[in-house]
Each structure stands twice: as C-alpha cells, then as structure tokens.
Design an enzyme around this catalytic site. Structure first.
Site, PDB file in Angstrom:
ATOM      1  N   LYS A 113       0.817  -1.208   0.000  1.00 15.10           N
ATOM      2  CA  LYS A 113       0.000   0.000   0.000  1.00 15.10           C
ATOM      3  C   LYS A 113       0.861   1.272   0.000  1.00 15.10           C
ATOM      4  O   LYS A 113       0.426   2.308  -0.477  1.00 15.10           O
ATOM      5  CB  LYS A 113      -0.915   0.027   1.227  1.00 15.10           C
ATOM      6  CG  LYS A 113      -1.796  -1.193   1.433  1.00 15.10           C
ATOM      7  CD  LYS A 113      -2.968  -1.219   0.489  1.00 15.10           C
ATOM      8  CE  LYS A 113      -4.056  -2.203   0.895  1.00 15.10           C
ATOM      9  NZ  LYS A 113      -3.671  -3.602   1.085  1.00 15.10           N
ATOM     10  N   ASP A 114       2.064   1.194   0.565  1.00 18.80           N
ATOM     11  CA  ASP A 114       2.935   2.375   0.605  1.00 18.80           C
ATOM     12  C   ASP A 114       3.231   2.915  -0.788  1.00 18.80           C
ATOM     13  O   ASP A 114       3.401   4.119  -0.961  1.00 18.80           O
ATOM     14  CB  ASP A 114       4.272   2.022   1.267  1.00 18.80           C
ATOM     15  CG  ASP A 114       4.152   1.779   2.772  1.00 18.80           C
ATOM     16  OD1 ASP A 114       3.338   2.458   3.415  1.00 18.80           O
ATOM     17  OD2 ASP A 114       4.886   0.917   3.285  1.00 18.80           O
TER      18      ASP A 114
END
Ligand SMILES: *Cc1c(COP(=O)(O)O)cnc(C)c1O
Length: 465
Positions: A113-114
């Site tokens: 997700k980063d």
C-alpha cells in the site's frame, strides 16, 4: 483527461476533482474517459530506466493538466525517497526457472500500500498548494491501508484524517502501526464490525451531501483513482525487467478489493502486452466462485490468516465490470443495485468469457496457506508472509493446470507483519526490521466505536471542528 463514473449518473471530472471526490456522487467509481496507449517502441524505451522514470511516463498522461512535468518529477522523487533501498524499491527474486517474486514491502509500513499511498499524499499536498479548501480524509482498512495512509498523511498540513479498522480483526503489528501514530489531526477508529462494515460506513459518508461539501471529504481507499494509478508502475517496471514487451509476463496477485489486480489491467489497457493474470484469494473466495460461475454471491466474511484479504465486496471489481461490459454504466448500475439489495448479481456468458480471457482464479484455505509458507521456505529458501503464500499456492495450482511462461507472484507484505502465522508454519522466529521494533514499543491511541452510522458520523463531525 476527464474521468467518468462507472454508474453514469455523476458529472465527468478532471484529475484533481477525482482525487478530492474519491467515490463518485452516484456511488460509482471514477475511471479515465479513455486510456493513453503507448506504442511497443515507447515501452521498449522504458526498459532499464529507473523506477522514477517509468513512473513519470505512466502517470503523466493521467494528470498532466494538474501538475507540470517538473512538479510531477519532484512528487515522485519525494514519494519514494523514504523507501529502504531507494535504488531498488521493487526487488525481483527468482524462486524457480520461470518463477519470480516481486517484493512490494520496502516502504515505511512494510506492505505494498505504501507504493500508492506515498504518491497519493504527494498529490494531496500538491493540490492543496494550488487551492485553499478543507480536506477530510477517511479510509476503511483491513489492516495495511490504514497504516500506509497514516504514515503518508501525517505530514499533510490542513488535513483531518480518520481511519476505520475492524476492532480485534487486524494483526497486532497492523494495529500498532496505526494506533502509534498520534497527532492532533489523526484519529484511529476501531469499529465493532468487519472490514466490509468499515467500508460500507465510508461509502455511506460519501452519500452524505453535507459531509461531502462542507468537510471536503475524500477517500484514501482504492476507490480513489489516484490509489490505482501509482500501482500500474510496478507491473510495467517488473514486466520490462523480465523481457516485456517481447515476452509476455504473467502476474499472480493476492486479492481483496481488486485494486492491485485492476492496476495490472490498466497496464494492459495502456498497450503493454502481458500474459495471464491470476487472482488469488483466501477462504473468502467470492472471486474464485465468480470466475467459475459468473455469479457474484456474497457470504459472511470469515477471519483468516491473511486478514488483508478478508473481504466479500471487492469494490474495484466494479471498474472491471464496466470495462468488460462495453463500458455500459446501465448494466453496472443494475448489477450493483442488485448486489446491494440481494447480495448477488451475475454477468452474461459473453462477459464471463471476456473476463476469463484475462483471469484465472484460485483460493487457498488457512491450512494450505501455512503449508505453502513451509514449502516455499524449504524448497526455495524464500520466506513468505501469508498473503504472498496465498499467491504462491495459486501459482502452484496454475502450473499444475498447464500454466506456462514467466510468472511473477506479488509479495504484498513483509513476513514480520504476520510473524505469528509465519512462525507457526516454519517453527522459526521471523527477523523483525528495526523500524518495526520501535513501533511495537510505542504508546497507542484509538477510539472504539459502535457499528452504527450515526455514531461514526457524529464522532467525525465533532472531532474535525
Ligand atoms: C491490501 C492488501 C491486499 C489486497 O489488495 P487489493 O488491492 O485490495 O486487492 C493483499 N495483501 C496485502 C498484504 C494487502 O495489504
């Protein structure tokens, strides 16, 4: 470039309007009016270029009206500078003659997700620098979205951030990565419900016109187009590294909300030839059943050892339905209305056949997931987190059924995020990265709220003042 809603009843918007809108007013999701296509020569030219260069080439056509080239380059630079190995942020690890793992956990919160969230925060900041407006960021998380969003958004001046996670249904590491981020503009909400309840709550907030208008409500979930776009980059980057566009590289994606898988489809729409896409699910196998039958039928969500995929409603699948059914907003709207009312909808045989041209789908039980962690560790020396293992189990099934050619399985989280499961499978402790060790010792702050829309809305309304 303009963006249209999958349900056809919301206005078409510009990139910056779509970023702030999140979900469309009609409950649909925004997609580009058409996809910019790159020629084979253009793809070829990107081979061997730095990640930032590939990111620029892919994202620029979608947002060049909002940011000039120098600004966009600066945003990309800042988004990925905090990753643990800035010159190799998406390592490819070979685990078999034609089998590769694409590691997507080298960002600050150790999950994929980063890669999108850091870029989304840059986009918010860039847009807020251009226009004065309130910004209330809300997000539902099954674990990894929330921490990635909080890390990315804690520097944004002038934003209010509310992240909902299902109380007691995320791993201890996941919880602490969220609740240890303490700042006046950040609130963690532990909802007494499931992830789908959290997501429904966020969607309902978007139906609330006062919240939308006066709070400047926006979403950091993958319903936001700006979450999908940065994910297109690593598919292209990995495929090019392994011989695309000449060679057709396949991908296996541990899937929950279908955002990551949809980004792969966007790469194809942009003209990059790819091989098969394998959708990997855990015991919440609604998508596997769908690809078998053409019927999407929701059951109750069951907790599994890969909690970031404990989902029955894959929001981004709506984008796929729109694309595969000749972009008919009417058909999509009817399907979504039916799904909301009865928990079920179906596609016709033509649409199902078109989907099967892209996708294979497999699921793994908790026991199979644990087995796969052990098998991978013993046979290849590679230590998988449970989500990655669900993907590897799918690759195995796919190979058994004759799947051939280069296959890349996405590793979406670092094994230390799910150390109890990994240690249970291998019998060995997982090495915890330094960054995570500090998080585990920090104090926590969280608000436990009832699974009730009025309660959640009142809480947000009162706190954002
Ligand atoms: C978010 C997440 C997924 C699911 O990704 P979607 O884009 O929602 O399909 C899978 N694995 C991990 C580790 C995640 O954090």
């Amino acid at each position: 470039m303009r963006y249209v809603s999958t349900r056809g009843l919301a206005p078409t918007l510009s990139f910056s309007e779509v970023v702030f809108a999140g979900l469309a007013e009609d409950g649909g999701l925004y997609v580009p009016e058409d996809y910019p296509v790159m020629s084979l020569q253009e793809w070829h030219r990107l081979r061997g270029k730095p990640y930032a260069e590939v990111a620029f080439a892919i994202m620029r056509p979608f947002m060049h009206q909002a940011f000039d080239d120098a600004t966009l380059r600066g945003m990309i630079e800042r988004a990925y500078s905090g990753f643990s190995q800035p010159d190799n942020i998406t390592p490819l690890i070979q685990v078999g003659p034609e089998d590769w793992i694409l590691e997507l956990f080298h960002g600050p919160t150790l999950a994929f997700k980063d890669y999108a969230m850091q870029m989304l925060a840059q986009i918010f900041e860039g847009l807020l620098a251009q226009q004065h407006r309130p910004l209330t960021i809300v997000g539902a998380t099954s674990g990894d979205t929330g921490s990635a969003a909080l890390h990315a958004c804690r520097e944004i001046q002038g934003a209010q951030v509310f992240i909902l996670h299902p109380h007691g249904r995320v791993s201890e590491v996941q919880r602490k990565q969220m609740t240890t981020i303490i700042a006046p503009h950040i609130r963690n909400i532990a909802l007494q419900g499931t992830f789908d309840d959290c997501q429904a709550m966020v969607k309902q907030l978007f139906q609330d016109s006062e919240a939308r208008k006066n709070w400047g409500l926006t979403a950091v979930n993958s319903i936001n187009w700006a979450r999908i776009l940065p994910q297109v980059v690593y598919y292209a980057y990995a495929a090019l590294a392994l011989g695309a566009p000449e060679r057709k590289v396949s991908f296996t994606v541990p899937t929950g909300n279908f955002g990551n898988m949809f980004a792969c489809f966007v790469a194809q729409k942009m003209g990059l030839p790819l091989g098969r896409c394998v959708v990997a699910s855990n015991r919440n196998n609604i998508l596997t059943r769908f690809f078998q039958t053409g019927v999407m039928h929701a059951r109750a969500v069951e907790a599994s050892v890969s909690p970031s995929m404990d989902i029955q409603v894959s929001s981004n699948f709506e984008r796929m339905l729109f694309e595969i059914q000749s972009r008919s907003a009417t058909i999509v709207k009817n399907q979504m209305d039916s799904f909301k009312k009865t928990g079920e909808f179906s596609v016709d045989s033509g649409a199902l056949a078109a989907l099967r041209e892209h996708y294979d789908a497999f699921d793994a039980t908790d026991a199979q997931t644990a087995d796969m962690i052990l098998i991978m560790e013993q046979k290849t020396g590679y230590l998988c987190d449970p989500h990655t293992a669900v993907g590897c189990a799918a690759v195995r099934r796919w190979r058994k059924l004759g799947g051939a050619g280069v296959m890349v399985a996405l590793a979406c989280a670092h094994p230390s995020k799910f150390d109890a499961v990994v240690q249970g499978a291998t019998g060995k402790p997982v090495v915890v990265p330094e960054r995570l060790k500090q998080t585990l010792l920090a104090p926590e702050k969280v608000n436990v709220l009832a699974n009730d829309f009025g309660v959640v809305r009142d809480f947000i309304a009162a706190s954002r003042r």
